[in-house]
Write a protein that holds these residues in place. Structure first.
Motif, PDB file in Angstrom:
ATOM      1  N   LYS A 104      18.531 -29.982  14.832  1.00  0.00           N
ATOM      2  CA  LYS A 104      17.581 -28.801  15.730  1.00  0.00           C
ATOM      3  C   LYS A 104      17.862 -29.679  17.491  1.00  0.00           C
ATOM      4  CE  LYS A 104      14.323 -29.013  12.862  1.00  0.00           C
ATOM      5  NZ  LYS A 104      12.899 -28.547  12.021  1.00  0.00           N
TER       6      LYS A 104
ATOM      7  N   THR B  14      15.103 -22.834  28.987  1.00  0.00           N
ATOM      8  CA  THR B  14      14.462 -22.316  27.433  1.00  0.00           C
ATOM      9  C   THR B  14      13.660 -23.217  26.329  1.00  0.00           C
ATOM     10  OG1 THR B  14      15.713 -19.948  27.632  1.00  0.00           O
ATOM     11  CG2 THR B  14      14.942 -20.155  25.805  1.00  0.00           C
ATOM     12  N   ASN B  15      14.762 -23.959  26.081  1.00  0.00           N
ATOM     13  CA  ASN B  15      14.865 -25.251  24.640  1.00  0.00           C
ATOM     14  C   ASN B  15      13.697 -25.899  25.702  1.00  0.00           C
ATOM     15  OD1 ASN B  15      15.747 -24.103  22.654  1.00  0.00           O
ATOM     16  ND2 ASN B  15      17.883 -25.078  23.529  1.00  0.00           N
TER      17      ASN B  15
ATOM     18  N   GLU C 242      10.664 -25.356  28.389  1.00  0.00           N
ATOM     19  CA  GLU C 242      10.151 -24.764  28.077  1.00  0.00           C
ATOM     20  C   GLU C 242       9.252 -24.609  26.779  1.00  0.00           C
ATOM     21  OE1 GLU C 242      10.750 -21.280  30.094  1.00  0.00           O
ATOM     22  OE2 GLU C 242      10.165 -22.428  31.762  1.00  0.00           O
ATOM     23  N   LYS C 243      10.335 -24.256  25.312  1.00  0.00           N
ATOM     24  CA  LYS C 243      10.004 -23.284  23.397  1.00  0.00           C
ATOM     25  C   LYS C 243       9.156 -24.860  23.409  1.00  0.00           C
ATOM     26  CE  LYS C 243      13.064 -22.248  21.041  1.00  0.00           C
ATOM     27  NZ  LYS C 243      13.852 -21.673  20.132  1.00  0.00           N
ATOM     28  N   ASN C 244       9.686 -26.177  24.047  1.00  0.00           N
ATOM     29  CA  ASN C 244       9.499 -27.310  22.812  1.00  0.00           C
ATOM     30  C   ASN C 244       8.972 -28.721  24.391  1.00  0.00           C
ATOM     31  OD1 ASN C 244      10.496 -27.107  19.824  1.00  0.00           O
ATOM     32  ND2 ASN C 244      12.908 -26.550  21.712  1.00  0.00           N
ATOM     33  N   GLN C 245       8.496 -27.783  24.912  1.00  0.00           N
ATOM     34  CA  GLN C 245       8.240 -29.246  26.508  1.00  0.00           C
ATOM     35  C   GLN C 245       6.537 -29.966  25.505  1.00  0.00           C
ATOM     36  OE1 GLN C 245       6.403 -27.835  29.462  1.00  0.00           O
ATOM     37  NE2 GLN C 245       6.178 -25.775  28.903  1.00  0.00           N
ATOM     38  N   ASN C 246       5.561 -29.215  24.423  1.00  0.00           N
ATOM     39  CA  ASN C 246       4.570 -30.349  24.099  1.00  0.00           C
ATOM     40  C   ASN C 246       5.366 -31.072  23.639  1.00  0.00           C
ATOM     41  OD1 ASN C 246       2.791 -28.155  24.748  1.00  0.00           O
ATOM     42  ND2 ASN C 246       2.939 -27.013  23.014  1.00  0.00           N
TER      43      ASN C 246
ATOM     44  N   GLU D 121      20.200 -22.099  28.908  1.00  0.00           N
ATOM     45  CA  GLU D 121      20.098 -22.689  27.526  1.00  0.00           C
ATOM     46  C   GLU D 121      18.929 -23.902  27.710  1.00  0.00           C
ATOM     47  OE1 GLU D 121      22.510 -23.880  23.466  1.00  0.00           O
ATOM     48  OE2 GLU D 121      23.106 -23.193  25.311  1.00  0.00           O
TER      49      GLU D 121
ATOM     50  N   SER E 296      15.023 -29.559  18.503  1.00  0.00           N
ATOM     51  CA  SER E 296      13.753 -30.251  18.824  1.00  0.00           C
ATOM     52  C   SER E 296      13.807 -31.810  17.929  1.00  0.00           C
ATOM     53  CB  SER E 296      12.308 -29.648  17.696  1.00  0.00           C
ATOM     54  OG  SER E 296      12.743 -29.313  16.401  1.00  0.00           O
TER      55      SER E 296
END
Length: 164
Positions: A57, A11-12, A14-18, A8, A59
């Motif tokens: 959230k 995944t989170n 990688e999705k928000n690494q920017n 988990e 993020s």
């Protein structure tokens, strides 16, 4: 249980690494420092992840942890570590993406933002990320009204820095 938590988290992340990369860019001047800060933020996120309750959230929570880590390390490093000056960094931007004038404007903007204090830098970052004042206030732990007032003051300060 641990594998599920790890999956988990990854995944989170990688999705928000920017988010983390943008914060690293805001608080560092060279690639090595950027990489070090990214690693430290990732470590702090992992340590704090078991306590993430999902009240906000992912993020938003990530912004808070990442900014707090960056600010803490930035304050420590100002005394100890010398980094390359932003003006000395050469960017390799494809000519078709940006023209010279755009690149100069971006450099001036980042230079002006670096003159702000740590909290104001964080506020500008979140504002430029199109975060709502509600999201900014949640991330920074200030009231929404305070976020709006601070942003107006920051805009005026940046105008003064850019147009002396």
């Amino acid at each position: 249980m641990k594998e599920k938590l790890e999956h988990e988290f990854v995944t989170n992340l990688e999705k928000n690494q920017n988010i983390v990369h943008k914060i690293c860019r805001m608080y560092t001047n060279d690639q090595d420092s950027h990489n070090d800060l990214f690693q430290e933020i990732t470590i702090q996120l992992w340590k704090a992840f078991p306590k993430f309750r999902g009240d906000s959230k992912f993020s938003t929570w990530m912004y808070r942890v990442a900014l707090n880590t960056a600010i803490t390390l930035y304050r420590k490093s100002k005394k100890d570590i010398r980094t390359q000056d932003f003006d000395d960094v050469s960017f390799r931007i494809k000519a078709h993406e940006y023209d010279d004038q755009t690149e100069q404007q971006l450099n001036l903007m980042y230079k002006a933002v670096r003159e702000l204090n740590d909290i104001d830098k964080a506020l500008v970052f979140l504002y430029l990320e199109d975060q709502s004042y509600k999201e900014i206030s949640d991330t920074l732990g200030i009231t929404e009204v305070n976020a709006r007032v601070k942003m107006n003051r920051i805009k005026k300060a940046l105008r003064n820095i850019l147009n002396p």
